[in-house]
Write an enzyme that holds these catalytic residues in place. Sequence first.
Site, PDB file in Angstrom:
ATOM      1  N   SER A 135       0.867  -1.180   0.000  1.00 15.04           N
ATOM      2  CA  SER A 135       0.000   0.000   0.000  1.00 15.04           C
ATOM      3  C   SER A 135       0.904   1.230   0.000  1.00 15.04           C
ATOM      4  O   SER A 135       1.138   1.838   1.044  1.00 15.04           O
ATOM      5  CB  SER A 135      -0.886   0.028   1.247  1.00 15.04           C
ATOM      6  N   GLU A 136       1.420   1.556  -1.172  1.00 20.59           N
ATOM      7  CA  GLU A 136       2.404   2.643  -1.217  1.00 20.59           C
ATOM      8  C   GLU A 136       1.820   3.952  -0.698  1.00 20.59           C
ATOM      9  O   GLU A 136       2.488   4.700   0.012  1.00 20.59           O
ATOM     10  CB  GLU A 136       2.928   2.824  -2.636  1.00 20.59           C
ATOM     11  N   PHE A 163      10.982  -0.882  -5.222  1.00 19.07           N
ATOM     12  CA  PHE A 163      11.243  -0.257  -6.532  1.00 19.07           C
ATOM     13  C   PHE A 163      10.663   1.158  -6.532  1.00 19.07           C
ATOM     14  O   PHE A 163       9.511   1.341  -6.138  1.00 19.07           O
ATOM     15  CB  PHE A 163      10.575  -1.047  -7.653  1.00 19.07           C
ATOM     16  N   ASP A 214       9.611   2.654  -8.919  1.00 20.21           N
ATOM     17  CA  ASP A 214       8.458   2.633  -9.823  1.00 20.21           C
ATOM     18  C   ASP A 214       7.143   2.606  -9.044  1.00 20.21           C
ATOM     19  O   ASP A 214       6.124   3.089  -9.514  1.00 20.21           O
ATOM     20  CB  ASP A 214       8.529   1.399 -10.722  1.00 20.21           C
ATOM     21  N   PHE A 255       4.664   5.670  -8.006  1.00 19.94           N
ATOM     22  CA  PHE A 255       3.507   6.205  -8.733  1.00 19.94           C
ATOM     23  C   PHE A 255       2.229   6.040  -7.905  1.00 19.94           C
ATOM     24  O   PHE A 255       1.334   6.864  -7.983  1.00 19.94           O
ATOM     25  CB  PHE A 255       3.341   5.507 -10.086  1.00 19.94           C
ATOM     26  N   HIS A 304       9.162  -1.736 -14.289  1.00 17.11           N
ATOM     27  CA  HIS A 304      10.044  -1.759 -13.114  1.00 17.11           C
ATOM     28  C   HIS A 304      11.358  -1.035 -13.405  1.00 17.11           C
ATOM     29  O   HIS A 304      12.335  -1.203 -12.693  1.00 17.11           O
ATOM     30  CB  HIS A 304      10.369  -3.193 -12.687  1.00 17.11           C
TER      31      HIS A 304
END
Lengths: 326, 351
Positions: free
Chosen positions: A60-61, A84, A86, A89, A127
């Site tokens: 859960s970024e 990562f 990436d 986002f 990635h």
Amino acid sequence: MSPRVTLSQAYRQGLAEEMRADPSILVYGTDLFERGGHWGQVRGLGDEFGRDRVRNAPISEAAMVAAGVGAAMNGLRPVVDLNFIDFAFGAMDEIVNQAAKVRYMWGAPMPLVIRGTNGVAGGGAQHNNSIESWFAHTPGLLVAMPSTPADTKGLIKSALRGQDPVIFLMHKLLAGLRGEVGGEEDLVPFGRGVVRRPGRDVTIATYGVTVSRSVAAAEQLAAEGVEVEVLDLRTVAPLDLELVEDSVRRTRRLVVVTEAPRHGGIGAEIAAALAESLHGELDGPVLRVGAPHVPTPHSPTLLAAATPTAEDIARAVRLAVPARAA
Amino acid sequence: MTILDRQSAGGASSPELAPLDLTGVDRGQAESWLASMSLIRQFETVAEPLVMAGKIPGGMHSAIGQEATAVGVISALAEGDIVTGTHRSHHVTLAKGLPPREVMAELYGKATGSLGGRGGHMHLADVGRGHFGSNGIVGAGLGLALGAALGSSVGHRGQVAVGFFGDGAANIGRVWEYVNLAVVWQLPLVVVCENNLYAVETPYAQVTGGGDIAARARGFGLPAEKVDGQDVAAMHRAAAAAVQRARAGGGPTFIESLTYRLGGHDVGDRETYRTREEVERWRAAQDPVLRLAAAAQLAGLLSADDVAAALAAAEKAVAEAVEYAEASPFPDPGTLLTGVTATDLRIRSNP
């Protein structure tokens, strides 16, 4: 100096030393406590510091970074490990609209570190984004892109003693790179680049994974009689333009190298800044080497074509110093 | 129109006004709630035309009608506890105790504002006073409250954090990421959804799958209840229980406040998405300030004079706030770049 350690170990050393000294530091992300992160970057820290300060989080970024912002406002120094970069986002609002603006709008320090592995390697388009310029373009963020174990350790220590949100980018291909590192009080300041290789004919300004490729290109060119000065900027926010200018005043030529796409990137910023400040002192146009404007492909042949190499760098330097190359 | 006008127009004694259970509420509590809710109502009532007049730049979202949610919840907190709010947060901000004149000056963009004019009406905050920000991004404030709760937990600070968000945010994925993490880490967080029935112009029922926000929350494994958001006492009781649970290490609680904004989404909203009759129905029966005033008098906690005094005090405070904001200087443009980061980014300016 210490025994040689990998870049991942250097990060871990720096983090562990700071965690021992400062109980307000905690680190969390996916697969951290038992596994120690996907690069072993926090291996062993769970046992040493316990589950309160080394936390496993769900994927859960947004929640991880939001929690970091609020916790930093309430007395902690969180290190959010996104594995990562990436995956940032999924937390872009928390990074750009929250973390980056807290100090300016609300006057509170924001000692938050967001660590991510960056750069181009195998694994395809999703990635392998190079997005340091996104963060550097956002007022309020610091961005570290170390190329050596010593700088990794020194920069993470600086980040953990600072008051600003830091995007800490460690390149996939450098994770196992070995080198000596400094001691507990050897901090690397943000915004101070270094000369990796001195030279009088042309300057290469770069950072991260392309530092070693630039040095390799410089070695080739030395055999051709061209002496290249390679600058490792180490952080892209702040960006040490003064170092670049000091060098270019001597060499009068500049090649900027990034692994990220050329278009709209940090290389463009450096080139534009030098065109403003040293226009009359340049013996030629500032040249940029970077990735073409393409998502990172999967197939090895396509990937190779999309990745700036030492050869690409050497070719640009030869164009920058035509008289000597002739 | 001020609330006093409505009062004299018979609002407080309106037979349609829904009753309110003040059992166990003492005079001091009732007085304090009414003072706070009147201040919010008066602040919003006065500020709206100042937007239209161009005195307050950047628009504003009035919380008229939602006073009881903020006051009921925040009066259940202790000194040092933390709140975060939404883009519609003057009620949360004033209930948290920020001085009205600093808030008004902030709306004006003046140097004397809570944030020196750096924030404005959507980003009101006072970190030192435990207000970790109203947030212009829908749902985002809850995330910062989640983090404040993490800070409290790991730092053993004993604080509870409250994050407000709206029914619109209940359809944003990250909101449920925040709720999930609060549950997983058992953080001292009170999650308050202000369901005022409209996400800007979109009726909640039209865009909310399953139609039940509290039921969604229950799926994440935390206690969740729906509370009459126009009843300050009910909101307070629910919040007090949640705060107690959080402080005792029992983890987060979800409260869905069933509320209504009596005004438009923002100043100048023509409100074509709902009927006049609907608004009038809520105004007649569910005005939270008038409900409290009427119930407190009925229960013998407050006299008509007490109510009038509370309203008069609110009018005075807001008038003074406007005066202060008007008289205050704008920030010096030379301070524009101050405080972006602690580290000098050495960014160059235009030639």
